[in-house]
Write an enzyme that holds these catalytic residues in place. Structure first.
Site, PDB file in Angstrom:
ATOM      1  N   TYR A  70       0.730  -1.175   0.034  1.00  0.00           N
ATOM      2  CA  TYR A  70       0.026  -0.011   0.049  1.00  0.00           C
ATOM      3  C   TYR A  70       0.848   1.225  -0.139  1.00  0.00           C
ATOM      4  CZ  TYR A  70      -3.621   3.286   1.393  1.00  0.00           C
ATOM      5  OH  TYR A  70      -4.259   4.451   1.244  1.00  0.00           O
ATOM      6  N   LYS A 114       1.341   4.154  -3.485  1.00  0.00           N
ATOM      7  CA  LYS A 114       1.037   5.283  -3.056  1.00  0.00           C
ATOM      8  C   LYS A 114       2.087   6.294  -3.515  1.00  0.00           C
ATOM      9  CE  LYS A 114      -3.523   5.006  -2.325  1.00  0.00           C
ATOM     10  NZ  LYS A 114      -4.329   5.470  -3.216  1.00  0.00           N
TER      11      LYS A 114
END
Length: 275
Positions: free
Chosen positions: A158, A162
């Site tokens: 994650y 990002k």
């Protein structure tokens, strides 16, 4: 960006930040198209928007499939004449274990949505914006995790995903700034902190509050769309650590610009222009 009379297409827009932004944009006069795989959730979201007096439609699809995102663009142009605004918002939390133990298939599946899904949206809509030359906007939801690691542990897929989204938008920003046939495209990178959505187990800042803050910045034409004030503390800690490393091991010196890539290419361009 002026939203009245425009069509805003929002991936992952049936819940959370996407749905909250749909309400903001719709209240400002935009027509809304929502896109995600769950038809029942989309139907409920569109009904909710229509109850607020907002023109809203949906298309079922998957951002991981480039053809599906092209179909979304086709749908926007066919139904509303154009998809003036694309909000690449679809995202998932993915595996939260340590990097050594994370299932690679699960990590790649996250990237398919959080990174490649964004690229699909940028490309499918961006090519059309370049071709028609009309005012348009591309917004992408990154995260405070694009600026620093906000998680207490784990989440390698994650957080790195990002960071990748943030970098992709940074490259796109420079392309838009430098190419005349892209000058009509506004860009914005949305940087949520802790927002109360399904992804955060509904803890954090209220999504409507965050969306209202972000939307005002969209209307003002800002690029960095921010809403969590304490983020600057975490950012400064990272910058301070980096600056300390440079000060100790790579301090500035007279002529150190010799190895700066951007300045090198500027000099080359100037030399070619003068020849």
């Amino acid at each position: 960006m002026q939203f009245a009379g425009k069509t805003a297409v929002i991936t992952g827009g049936a819940t959370g930040i996407g749905f909250a932004l749909a309400k903001q944009m719709g209240a400002a006069g935009a027509r809304i198209i929502l896109f995600e795989p769950r038809e029942d959730v989309l139907g409920e979201a569109v009904d909710g928007l229509k109850n607020l007096g907002i023109d809203a439609k949906f298309l079922v699809g998957d951002v991981t499939d480039a053809a599906s995102v092209e179909a979304l663009a086709d749908f926007a142009w066919a139904e509303n004449g154009r998809g003036d605004i694309i909000v690449n918002n679809a995202g998932v939390g993915g595996p939260r274990g340590g990097i050594f133990d994370t299932d690679l298939a699960a990590a790649r599946a996250l990237y398919e949505i959080n990174f490649w899904g964004v690229w699909h949206g940028i490309q499918a809509f961006g090519k059309r914006y370049r071709a028609d030359g009309l005012p348009a906007a591309i917004y992408t939801t990154a995260s405070e995790n694009a600026l620093f690691n906000a998680l207490p542990s784990g989440g390698g897929a994650y957080v790195s995903g990002k960071h990748a989204v943030f970098g992709l938008m940074d490259v796109l920003r420079r392309e838009v700034q430098r190419k005349a046939d892209l000058a009509q495209i506004e860009l914005g990178v949305i940087i949520p902190g802790w927002v109360a959505t399904a992804l955060s187990s509904h803890m954090g800042m209220d999504a409507d509050r965050f969306a209202a803050t972000i939307f005002a910045q969209m209307q003002a034409g800002e690029y960095y769309l921010v809403g969590h004030a304490y983020n600057v503390v975490r950012m400064r800690a990272r910058i301070n650590e980096l600056e300390a490393a440079f000060a100790t091991y790579a301090p500035r010196y007279e002529g150190d610009e010799e190895f700066d890539v951007q300045l090198y290419y500027q000099r080359m361009a100037a030399e070619q222009a003068g020849s």
